[in-house]
Design a protein around this motif. Structure first.
Motif, PDB file in Angstrom:
ATOM      1  N   UNK A 122      15.356   5.590 -14.283  1.00  0.00           N
ATOM      2  CA  UNK A 122      14.835   6.075 -13.012  1.00  0.00           C
ATOM      3  C   UNK A 122      13.316   6.265 -13.069  1.00  0.00           C
ATOM      4  N   UNK A 123      12.848   6.792 -14.191  1.00  0.00           N
ATOM      5  CA  UNK A 123      11.396   6.957 -14.346  1.00  0.00           C
ATOM      6  C   UNK A 123      10.694   5.603 -14.328  1.00  0.00           C
ATOM      7  N   UNK A 124      11.250   4.647 -15.079  1.00  0.00           N
ATOM      8  CA  UNK A 124      10.611   3.335 -15.162  1.00  0.00           C
ATOM      9  C   UNK A 124      10.675   2.613 -13.825  1.00  0.00           C
ATOM     10  N   UNK A 125      11.808   2.663 -13.118  1.00  0.00           N
ATOM     11  CA  UNK A 125      11.941   2.025 -11.804  1.00  0.00           C
ATOM     12  C   UNK A 125      10.947   2.621 -10.813  1.00  0.00           C
ATOM     13  N   UNK A 126      10.808   3.919 -10.861  1.00  0.00           N
ATOM     14  CA  UNK A 126       9.863   4.595  -9.976  1.00  0.00           C
ATOM     15  C   UNK A 126       8.441   4.090 -10.211  1.00  0.00           C
ATOM     16  N   UNK A 127       8.092   3.912 -11.488  1.00  0.00           N
ATOM     17  CA  UNK A 127       6.749   3.416 -11.825  1.00  0.00           C
ATOM     18  C   UNK A 127       6.552   2.001 -11.304  1.00  0.00           C
TER      19      UNK A 127
ATOM     20  N   UNK B 111      -1.044   6.737  -6.195  1.00  0.00           N
ATOM     21  CA  UNK B 111      -0.566   7.203  -7.499  1.00  0.00           C
ATOM     22  C   UNK B 111      -0.204   8.686  -7.424  1.00  0.00           C
ATOM     23  N   UNK B 112      -1.022   9.462  -6.725  1.00  0.00           N
ATOM     24  CA  UNK B 112      -0.731  10.887  -6.602  1.00  0.00           C
ATOM     25  C   UNK B 112       0.602  11.134  -5.896  1.00  0.00           C
ATOM     26  N   UNK B 113       0.988  10.195  -5.020  1.00  0.00           N
ATOM     27  CA  UNK B 113       2.275  10.327  -4.345  1.00  0.00           C
ATOM     28  C   UNK B 113       3.447  10.244  -5.298  1.00  0.00           C
ATOM     29  N   UNK B 114       3.182   9.734  -6.514  1.00  0.00           N
ATOM     30  CA  UNK B 114       4.249   9.639  -7.523  1.00  0.00           C
ATOM     31  C   UNK B 114       4.610  11.009  -8.089  1.00  0.00           C
ATOM     32  N   UNK B 115       3.666  11.940  -8.101  1.00  0.00           N
ATOM     33  CA  UNK B 115       3.853  13.222  -8.797  1.00  0.00           C
ATOM     34  C   UNK B 115       5.065  13.997  -8.304  1.00  0.00           C
ATOM     35  N   UNK B 116       5.217  14.230  -6.980  1.00  0.00           N
ATOM     36  CA  UNK B 116       6.392  15.024  -6.560  1.00  0.00           C
ATOM     37  C   UNK B 116       7.724  14.353  -6.875  1.00  0.00           C
ATOM     38  N   UNK B 117       7.746  13.010  -6.860  1.00  0.00           N
ATOM     39  CA  UNK B 117       8.999  12.305  -7.170  1.00  0.00           C
ATOM     40  C   UNK B 117       9.363  12.507  -8.646  1.00  0.00           C
TER      41      UNK B 117
ATOM     42  N   UNK C 273       1.129  -0.513  -4.812  1.00  0.00           N
ATOM     43  CA  UNK C 273      -0.327  -0.590  -4.960  1.00  0.00           C
ATOM     44  C   UNK C 273      -0.815  -2.036  -4.908  1.00  0.00           C
ATOM     45  N   UNK C 274      -0.014  -2.964  -5.439  1.00  0.00           N
ATOM     46  CA  UNK C 274      -0.386  -4.376  -5.399  1.00  0.00           C
ATOM     47  C   UNK C 274      -0.475  -4.870  -3.952  1.00  0.00           C
ATOM     48  N   UNK C 275       0.489  -4.441  -3.133  1.00  0.00           N
ATOM     49  CA  UNK C 275       0.482  -4.849  -1.728  1.00  0.00           C
ATOM     50  C   UNK C 275      -0.727  -4.259  -1.004  1.00  0.00           C
ATOM     51  N   UNK C 276      -0.943  -2.958  -1.192  1.00  0.00           N
ATOM     52  CA  UNK C 276      -2.054  -2.297  -0.498  1.00  0.00           C
ATOM     53  C   UNK C 276      -3.396  -2.828  -0.999  1.00  0.00           C
ATOM     54  N   UNK C 277      -3.521  -2.947  -2.311  1.00  0.00           N
ATOM     55  CA  UNK C 277      -4.785  -3.435  -2.867  1.00  0.00           C
ATOM     56  C   UNK C 277      -5.078  -4.861  -2.450  1.00  0.00           C
ATOM     57  N   UNK C 278      -4.035  -5.740  -2.475  1.00  0.00           N
ATOM     58  CA  UNK C 278      -4.241  -7.127  -2.051  1.00  0.00           C
ATOM     59  C   UNK C 278      -4.597  -7.222  -0.580  1.00  0.00           C
ATOM     60  N   UNK C 279      -3.944  -6.424   0.246  1.00  0.00           N
ATOM     61  CA  UNK C 279      -4.226  -6.443   1.688  1.00  0.00           C
ATOM     62  C   UNK C 279      -5.667  -6.021   1.954  1.00  0.00           C
ATOM     63  N   UNK C 280      -6.120  -4.995   1.231  1.00  0.00           N
ATOM     64  CA  UNK C 280      -7.503  -4.539   1.445  1.00  0.00           C
ATOM     65  C   UNK C 280      -8.512  -5.577   0.975  1.00  0.00           C
TER      66      UNK C 280
ATOM     67  N   UNK D 139     -11.070   2.927  -7.598  1.00  0.00           N
ATOM     68  CA  UNK D 139     -10.682   2.879  -6.179  1.00  0.00           C
ATOM     69  C   UNK D 139      -9.965   4.183  -5.830  1.00  0.00           C
ATOM     70  N   UNK D 140     -10.659   5.063  -5.138  1.00  0.00           N
ATOM     71  CA  UNK D 140     -10.107   6.377  -4.808  1.00  0.00           C
ATOM     72  C   UNK D 140      -8.940   6.264  -3.842  1.00  0.00           C
ATOM     73  N   UNK D 141      -8.994   5.277  -2.925  1.00  0.00           N
ATOM     74  CA  UNK D 141      -7.918   5.142  -1.937  1.00  0.00           C
ATOM     75  C   UNK D 141      -6.603   4.764  -2.604  1.00  0.00           C
ATOM     76  N   UNK D 142      -6.654   3.766  -3.498  1.00  0.00           N
ATOM     77  CA  UNK D 142      -5.432   3.379  -4.198  1.00  0.00           C
ATOM     78  C   UNK D 142      -4.921   4.510  -5.091  1.00  0.00           C
TER      79      UNK D 142
END
Length: 604
Positions: free
Chosen positions: A274-279, A191-197, A286-293, A184-187
């Motif tokens: 902090x790393x684990x919480x961020x993940x 994940x890519x939004x995680x990189x700068x954080x 992603x669960x919310x977005x994927x379930x909604x779609x 799923x390219x959209x989801x």
């Protein structure tokens, strides 16, 4: 001066291990990494097989996850029992193969790390052995021990764990990311939004940890330096009843180290959660977005693909905390590498030239031509010093403490080089001679004797490794003290203990005499060599030395005039200058400084 001021001064004089901040470099320096990796070149075959197992291992875990998702999406969704059984069987086979690969990956990493650490220790020890005497006078023992122990052990972790574990985790993340993009390219954009954080968190803790780890290592060096000196100086400590004060100083250093350790642990404790919480937040998003779609009527999202995506997402996020740990260890290893390679890169102040002359037939002629010498710039120890010694002569060096006697010996021994002027051996500038070849034809007995752990014979053989037991015993016969060694429990095979503690001071000094004489030296140096021996033994030894010194060029430093009387020439020094020279009788007739020393001696 007040009592409080005196106490402060005493404490300051004792607490000499000051903090020495070392040059700050980037914690993750890829030049250091490549240099460390170069130590794996001699082990290219196991290293390359290790890289193969790393690549296989990074593929296997995503493959296991993909297979579970495939079984759920296929046989389970289709309610195919045979397909489920077939998929479970393939999963079991692949799972067993992962354990086999993991075993060899860990085994090869441990073997490679051990080999690299061994080579590093050998290189470090060989480099230290090549350093000139001045380096040892300026470098604290504890810091050298710290490089060889804690810093090298940090590098072991860097080679065994950090590099290859990180490669496995990074490979796993890349494959998981590829699978998520395919599912799923959209989801995957979420994940890519995680990189700068993650980059921001890493940058923030990168700086904090680098400073904290360096401080921790520096404090540990201070502890090892203080411990080494406290053990070596325990006799002085107890003689002056300084146990309580020294214990308080060590307690301060230990608490200082504990504080730095606590800072490191606290920073780790903030970084990893902090790393684990961020993940976890991103997985929930992603669960919310994927379930909604998936709930949308017009959605083309396949539930099986969604399940596979989340399996891969877990596989993608799981290594982040592991990589965080590895990152911390990597910075520790880099701190150790900086310090260790800094020592390895410290060049000796001087080395023998490539075409150094090896004097195979040393006669023993020694000449000083207008020699000036300074241990520290601007503080001359020898000033325009000139003299010549013919082969076989015995030269006595006389003067007050700090007049330059030991410096002359250091220059003759090529432990130091003259600042200006020349020191000649048999007409050759000592700077052009091979130091090792020169030392093989020299014998040195110092006031502060040093014995290595082993037996009496083993310590004597340092002067001539090929000497037999009979030759060792014969040297003691020549020194007229064989009975003193024979009285030991096992004779020449008696263990001397660490630094010779199981022997008396006089016995240790006799062994040092034997060690010097068994080399059959052409130049012999005695620096207060009989000061640790009782007068009766010294009288016996002096008679023997009179025979042994015949035909050898000898330099004798002594305060006892009885040792000086038989010298061919006496050099009288004062503040680095030669003020008188001649025989014992000539200097007495001169009625100068030496005559005054002689009068004070006989009046005692």
């Amino acid at each position: 001066m007040s009592t409080a001021s005196v106490k402060t001064l005493d404490r300051t004089l004792t607490r000499h291990v000051a903090r020495e901040d070392e040059p700050r470099q980037r914690p993750l320096d890829y030049r250091l990494i490549s240099r460390l990796f170069a130590f794996t070149k001699p082990y290219a075959t196991p290293r390359n097989w290790l890289l193969v197992t790393v690549a296989i291992r990074s593929i296997q875990l995503p493959a296991l996850t993909w297979m579970v998702a495939a079984v759920i999406r296929g046989p389970i969704a289709e309610k195919s029992v045979s397909g489920v059984i077939e998929g479970a069987g393939l999963f079991a086979i692949l799972a067993l193969s992962t354990q086999w690969v993991m075993h060899y990956r860990q085994r090869l990493a441990l073997e490679l790390g051990e080999a690299v650490v061994t080579d590093l220790r050998k290189a470090l020890f060989a480099h230290i052995q090549r350093m000139p005497m001045q380096w040892f006078h300026q470098t604290k023992v504890g810091r050298v021990i710290s490089r060889m122990t804690s810093d090298v052990e940090d590098l072991r972790l860097g080679v065994q764990d950090v590099l290859f574990v990180s490669l496995v985790q990074i490979g796993q993340m890349i494959l998981a990311a590829t699978a998520m993009l395919w599912y799923d390219a959209t989801l995957f954009l979420i994940v890519l939004g995680l990189a700068p954080i993650i980059w921001f968190i890493n940058q923030h803790f990168h700086k904090k940890l680098s400073i904290a780890l360096r401080n921790m290592r520096e404090s540990f060096s201070r502890i090892t330096a203080t411990l080494a000196e406290s053990v070596l100086g325990i006799r002085v400590t107890q003689a002056f009843v300084r146990q309580t004060e020294n214990a308080a100083i060590f307690e301060d250093l230990a608490e200082d180290h504990s504080r730095f350790n606590t800072v490191v642990m606290r920073t780790h404790g903030q970084f990893l959660p902090l790393l684990e919480l961020n993940s976890q937040i991103f997985i929930a998003l992603m669960l919310i977005v994927g379930g909604w779609r998936a709930f949308q009527p017009e959605s083309t999202t396949n539930v099986g693909d969604l399940v596979g995506f989340f399996f891969m997402a877990n596989l993608f996020f799981a290594p982040i905390s592991i990589l965080g740990n590895q990152y911390n260890q990597a910075m520790t290893a880099m701190a150790g590498a900086e310090r260790l390679f800094q020592l390895l890169d410290t060049p000796p102040e001087w080395v023998d030239p490539p075409d150094a002359v090896e004097l195979t037939d040393l006669r023993g002629e020694v000449t000083f031509e207008h020699v000036n010498f300074e241990y520290e710039q601007g503080r001359p120890v020898l000033i325009d010093f000139s003299f010549q010694v013919q082969p076989g002569q015995t030269i006595a060096l006389v003067g007050h403490t700090g007049s330059g006697k030991t410096t002359i010996i250091n220059l003759v021994s090529k432990f130091y080089l003259a600042t200006t002027g020349r020191v000649l051996i048999d007409g050759h500038d000592i700077q052009t001679l091979s130091g090792d070849a020169l030392h093989r034809r020299m014998g040195i007995v110092l006031q502060q004797n040093f014995l290595f752990y082993g037996t009496v014979a083993q310590n004597v053989r340092l002067g001539n490794p090929a000497a037999t037991d009979e030759e060792v015993a014969h040297v003691f016969d020549q020194l007229d003290c064989a009975d003193l060694i024979a009285s030991l429990p096992q004779g020449i095979h008696t263990p001397v203990g660490e630094r010779g503690v199981s022997l008396s001071l006089g016995q240790r000094q006799l062994i040092c005499f034997a060690r010097a004489m068994i080399a059959d030296p052409r130049i012999l140096i005695l620096d207060e060599a009989t000061s640790s021996i009782d007068s009766q033994t010294e009288a016996r030894l002096q008679r023997a030395l009179a025979k042994l010194l015949a035909g050898r060029t000898s330099f004798v430093v002594a305060h006892r005039l009885s040792t000086i009387r038989e010298a061919d020439r006496v050099l009288v020094l004062d503040h680095g200058q030669l003020i008188e020279q001649g025989t014992h009788e000539e200097l007495l007739q001169l009625n100068g400084t030496y005559a005054g020393l002689h009068r004070r001696f006989i009046s005692q």
